[in-house]
Enzyme design. Sequence first.
Site, PDB file in Angstrom:
ATOM      1  CD1 TRP A 103      -2.119  -2.313   1.687  1.00  0.00           C
ATOM      2  CD2 TRP A 103      -3.005  -1.224  -0.011  1.00  0.00           C
ATOM      3  NE1 TRP A 103      -3.078  -3.016   1.313  1.00  0.00           N
ATOM      4  CE2 TRP A 103      -3.732  -2.399   0.088  1.00  0.00           C
ATOM      5  CE3 TRP A 103      -3.407  -0.300  -1.018  1.00  0.00           C
ATOM      6  CZ2 TRP A 103      -4.733  -2.818  -0.786  1.00  0.00           C
ATOM      7  CZ3 TRP A 103      -4.369  -0.719  -1.828  1.00  0.00           C
ATOM      8  CH2 TRP A 103      -5.181  -1.895  -1.823  1.00  0.00           C
ATOM      9  CG  ASP A 173      -3.501   4.416   3.850  1.00  0.00           C
ATOM     10  OD1 ASP A 173      -4.538   4.120   4.393  1.00  0.00           O
ATOM     11  OD2 ASP A 173      -3.322   3.497   2.696  1.00  0.00           O
ATOM     12  CE  LYS A 197      -8.342  -2.183   4.299  1.00  0.00           C
ATOM     13  NZ  LYS A 197      -8.774  -3.398   3.663  1.00  0.00           N
TER      14      LYS A 197
END
Length: 362
Positions: A103, A173, A197
């Site tokens: 990511w 993030d 999530k």
Amino acid sequence: MGKRAYNFNAGPAALPLEVLERAQANFVDFRGTGMSIMEMSHRGKVYEEVHNEAESRLLSLLGNPKGYKVLFLQGGASTQFAMIPMNFLTEGKVASYVHTGSWADKAIKEAKLIGDTHIAASSEADNFMSIPDLKDIQIPENAAYLHITSNETIGGVQYQQYPDTGNVPLIADMSSDILSRPFDVNQFGLIYAGAQKNLGPSGVTVIIAREELIAESPKHIPTMLRYSTHANNNSLYNTPPSFSVYMVNEVLKWIEEQGALEGIEQKNREKAQLIYDTIDGSGGFYTGPAQVGSRSFMNVTFRLASEELEKQFIKESELEGFVGLKGHRSVGGLRASIYNAVPYESCKALADFMSHFQKTHG
């Protein structure tokens, strides 16, 4: 209702059953309006109350930090990968990133399309199975910001502490571990997270930013990609993902009921410990590739001796009602994503299944 699955999906992921049941009860007639919240105007009083409540509830859970604004945007974290350098990477500045896995890599690639990009630290040398030591992070003097990925879902590694960046804004993030534990928001210039999530369903991306940082976005970038556009319009410049925002508000209420972030952290660490103890106590039957000091308590990754045995594990686990235990296609192996809403009972069932599988295949 039939038996609920043991849901270990990496995202979209498990939602609290209590939240789903509340949403179900209010789905057709929300607050006596004769409409679902999905049917009403985002300019109307009822929706705006929910919208503003979600903003204030999120800041309250984070200790009501002064000078921060919550935004509800769309496009997922992937859009933020581009919006961040578009808004902050000005002439003469460099975007600085800590490279910790898949990511972080995606964020770096987007920044390179916008301007000069610098790698402040990387764990590539050990195949991204750890978080770099904070003292090894080198931030250039002309850094526009330092960007980190707080938890890498694929590798199963997570920051245990965050770097002190001084006057350089720290951007994170936090898509896969936001609100999983207490943290000091004042360390950060901007935090972003896809909701799917730990915060709610997919469709909304939550931003928490210093107001001064997002007050004036560059005028040469498209209107919808300016943070100031959304800050100046309370995230209502265009039609928001209203149902997703409503669900975020309900999940935030549920987090409060669990004892806020302190209570949530305790539950999360207990869940993770169950599974890591099973891995570490298996005598090598299961192995955890992530370095112990960097282990994630959101995404527990593990391997077996062969891919054939891992396929058998998946096959047998699915027959027992387990979902989402296959590792990411880029790395293989096995992964249990145990976000906030995954109950302790599901993790205990997984630990018991792992022990049984070892007895029958060891």
